[in-house]
Every structure is written in C-alpha cells, then in structure tokens.
Write a protein that holds these residues in place. Structure first.
Motif, PDB file in Angstrom:
ATOM      1  N   LEU A  25      28.057  33.225 -21.038  1.00  0.00           N
ATOM      2  CA  LEU A  25      26.958  33.942 -21.728  1.00  0.00           C
ATOM      3  C   LEU A  25      26.689  35.357 -20.923  1.00  0.00           C
ATOM      4  N   VAL A  26      26.601  35.205 -19.574  1.00  0.00           N
ATOM      5  CA  VAL A  26      26.419  36.383 -18.783  1.00  0.00           C
ATOM      6  C   VAL A  26      27.332  37.550 -19.099  1.00  0.00           C
ATOM      7  N   GLY A  27      28.710  37.109 -19.291  1.00  0.00           N
ATOM      8  CA  GLY A  27      29.741  38.126 -19.529  1.00  0.00           C
ATOM      9  C   GLY A  27      29.579  38.714 -20.999  1.00  0.00           C
ATOM     10  N   ALA A  87      21.772  35.436 -34.502  1.00  0.00           N
ATOM     11  CA  ALA A  87      20.986  36.549 -34.081  1.00  0.00           C
ATOM     12  C   ALA A  87      21.641  37.792 -33.477  1.00  0.00           C
ATOM     13  N   LEU A  88      21.964  38.506 -34.683  1.00  0.00           N
ATOM     14  CA  LEU A  88      22.847  39.732 -34.180  1.00  0.00           C
ATOM     15  C   LEU A  88      21.987  40.662 -33.734  1.00  0.00           C
ATOM     16  N   ARG A 118      23.466  33.616 -30.942  1.00  0.00           N
ATOM     17  CA  ARG A 118      24.554  33.859 -31.624  1.00  0.00           C
ATOM     18  C   ARG A 118      25.898  33.260 -31.102  1.00  0.00           C
ATOM     19  N   LEU A 119      26.213  32.807 -29.941  1.00  0.00           N
ATOM     20  CA  LEU A 119      27.193  32.356 -29.278  1.00  0.00           C
ATOM     21  C   LEU A 119      27.104  30.878 -29.808  1.00  0.00           C
ATOM     22  N   LEU A 120      25.906  30.037 -29.792  1.00  0.00           N
ATOM     23  CA  LEU A 120      25.605  28.731 -30.237  1.00  0.00           C
ATOM     24  C   LEU A 120      26.181  28.476 -31.838  1.00  0.00           C
ATOM     25  N   TYR A 121      25.657  29.627 -32.510  1.00  0.00           N
ATOM     26  CA  TYR A 121      26.142  29.423 -34.069  1.00  0.00           C
ATOM     27  C   TYR A 121      27.474  29.635 -34.165  1.00  0.00           C
ATOM     28  N   THR A 127      30.719  38.409 -29.458  1.00  0.00           N
ATOM     29  CA  THR A 127      29.961  39.535 -28.898  1.00  0.00           C
ATOM     30  C   THR A 127      30.961  40.503 -28.060  1.00  0.00           C
ATOM     31  N   GLY A 128      32.249  39.902 -27.616  1.00  0.00           N
ATOM     32  CA  GLY A 128      33.024  40.490 -26.730  1.00  0.00           C
ATOM     33  C   GLY A 128      32.742  39.805 -25.279  1.00  0.00           C
ATOM     34  N   TYR A 129      33.444  40.116 -24.343  1.00  0.00           N
ATOM     35  CA  TYR A 129      32.959  39.753 -22.815  1.00  0.00           C
ATOM     36  C   TYR A 129      33.249  40.621 -21.763  1.00  0.00           C
TER      37      TYR A 129
END
Length: 319
Positions: free
Chosen positions: A58-60, A158-159, A87-90, A113-115
């Motif tokens: 998540l931080v990245g 959540a975009l 968004r990640l969990l979705y 989201t990218g990392y």
C-alpha cells in the motif's frame, strides 16, 4: 515511611499494568492481523513474484500516484491513503496476472495504481527526499490501515486523479459503467493549464501507426456533461477523447484544439481522467480546514468510512 512508599509503588505498578496490558494485547492482535495480510505481488519489469505485507505494498502504491515534491497536508494524505487502500481491496485478485501467476496484485498501473519502491524514488529525487516521502506515507498508512471507503456495505473502487478544473467526471463517461460514488462533483483546486504542441506530421504518423487510417484535421465532436472531450473525429474514424489524449500525451481529457500552420496546440486543464478524488482538490480542502472524512465525502457521494478485515478480504479474493 517505607510502608507508605511500598504501598505507593505497588499501586503505581498496578495502575501501569492496567494500562499496559491492554496495549500489549492490542499490539499482539495487530501483529497477528498483519501476518494474515501477507500478499504475493507480480513485478512486471523483473518478471518476478515477491511476498510482502499488504501494508508495505500500500505504501508503494501511494508513492506511485503522489509527488515527492509536494508537501501534502496530513488530512489530504490520509484521504489519499484511504482511497488507495480501498481501491486495492476492491481490485484484489482481479489484475491481469492474478490467475496465471497465482498472485494477489501486480505493479502495473493498468491493473491498479502502479508501485514505486524507495530505491526508485531515490534514483530520481535523491535519498533524503525519498526517505522523507516514504516516512510520511508509512506513518499515514499506519493510521488508516484497516479502514476503507465503502458504499452500500461494500468496499468502493475509490479512484483518484492528479487534478481537475471545476468538475470531476462521471464514471460511465470514461469506463462505460455507472458507479454511484464516482459522479461528477465540484472540484476545489485552482485553474492549471498545460500546453501540448504536436506537429502535423507527427500527428499523422501517430494516428496512422495506431489506427491505420489517414487523419485530416482532428475535431472535437462531443463532450461529456462535465465538459471533457468525449469524441474526436480523425476524418473517417472517430475515437474517444481518452484514447486521443493518450495517443498524443495530452495530460487531461479537458482540452481544446488549435491549429496554426504545421502545428497543433492542445490546451488542457487538470491532469488525469477526472474520476474520483482530485489530489490537488484534496490538498486545497485540507488547507481550508477540511478533515479527512469531509474530503472523502466531497469527492465520493454517499460513501462511509468503515472498519475492514483486510485478511478476510484477501482470503475471499483468493477463493
């Protein structure tokens, strides 16, 4: 005197134990929860799979969509971290590599989201900037982990985008699907215009290369209710404003076209597709005294912020 001192020390010890024991139990629970939050991530550039904690991923991911050169107010950064976590969990288990690689996520911006790692940010901005940037994100993530933006009891997609002028965009105008919380709403940042200049020859070559068609003069033929470009005519072919902006590197779909001699000039407002929360708008609201929940409510109509069992969601997504 010694008896009174002994009694005082015993009482003080009991008081400290009463406060410390629950904290120790909670800390132990947090560690147990974090073990259930380990994930497998596919890194596209190295064609490798790594196991890491959801928290670190998540931080990245937050680092990938924010800017180390910007001083984000705490409430704005919290809102951004909440949005990325949701968004990640979705999207967990839905990336293009989830099935064939047996992973939960990948580092592609097309699937999430990218990392970015601290080393990647350090290479561009220097170690001092990268360290401060990741420290701010990490400390903020620690305050929101286990909370999610939800709609109708489910985690929301959540975009976010970098910035938008006056209005954000409706979801169906970009992805053809209606999300009740991804509606066109007022955005709060100031006007920021970008200029993109492209020669007529390069424009023709780009269109020919991607669409195998000759272009006359590109013309905006339709706009969305939020004012962004919906369709662009290339002569015999019509494409979406999103595809046209992507083709020419125009930072936003809120643009106009000017033609002079052998040059095209595109004036665009904002940056990104306009879906969801504007990061610059979140900053403007935070500076105006808005808290995290108020910022979230301004950009995602009808949502709530709720506790979320991350480990359970990860397990369910794998099933």
């Amino acid at each position: 005197m010694n008896k009174r001192l002994t009694t005082f020390l015993c009482s003080l010890f009991a008081l400290l134990l009463a406060f410390a024991l629950p904290a120790m139990i909670l800390s132990s629970c947090d560690r147990n929860d974090s073990r259930g939050r380990n994930i497998n991530v596919y890194f596209t550039k190295t064609d490798s799979i790594s196991e890491m904690s959801f928290d670190d991923f998540l931080v990245g991911c937050v680092a990938a969509i924010t800017d180390p050169s910007i001083d984000y107010p705490d409430e704005a950064m919290r809102a951004i971290c909440l949005a990325v976590e949701s968004r990640l969990l979705y999207l967990c288990g839905r990336c293009g590599h989830a099935a064939d690689k047996s992973v939960d996520f990948c580092d592609s911006a097309d699937d999430g989201t990218g990392y970015l790692s601290p080393e990647q940010v350090s290479d561009e901005y220097g170690k001092a900037v990268a360290d401060a940037f990741f420290e701010k994100i990490s400390s903020t993530v620690s305050t929101v982990i286990g909370l999610s933006i939800c709609y109708d009891g489910a985690v929301a997609l959540a975009l976010t985008h970098k910035s938008s002028y006056l209005l954000t965009e409706n979801a169906e105008a970009v992805c053809g699907k209606d999300y009740p919380y991804l509606r066109s709403v007022r955005s709060y940042e100031g006007k920021h215009e970008e200029l993109t200049q492209v020669s007529e020859d390069i424009l023709k070559a780009l269109v020919k290369g991607r669409y195998e068609t000759d272009v006359t003069a590109p013309e905006i033929t339709a706009r969305t209710p939020a004012g962004r470009v919906a369709k662009v005519s290339l002569g015999e072919k019509e494409i979406s404003g999103t595809d046209f902006a992507d083709l020419l590197g125009i930072p936003s779909t809120d643009f106009t076209i000017e033609h002079s001699g052998n040059e095209y000039l595109f004036r665009s407002l904002g940056e990104g597709n306009g879906l969801g929360m504007s990061q610059m708008g979140a900053i403007a609201l935070a500076l105006d005294g808005y808290g995290t929940e108020a910022i979230i409510a301004a950009y995602y109509p009808g949502v709530t912020i709720e506790k979320t069992d991350i480990a359970a969601i990860l397990k369910r997504s794998r099933g």
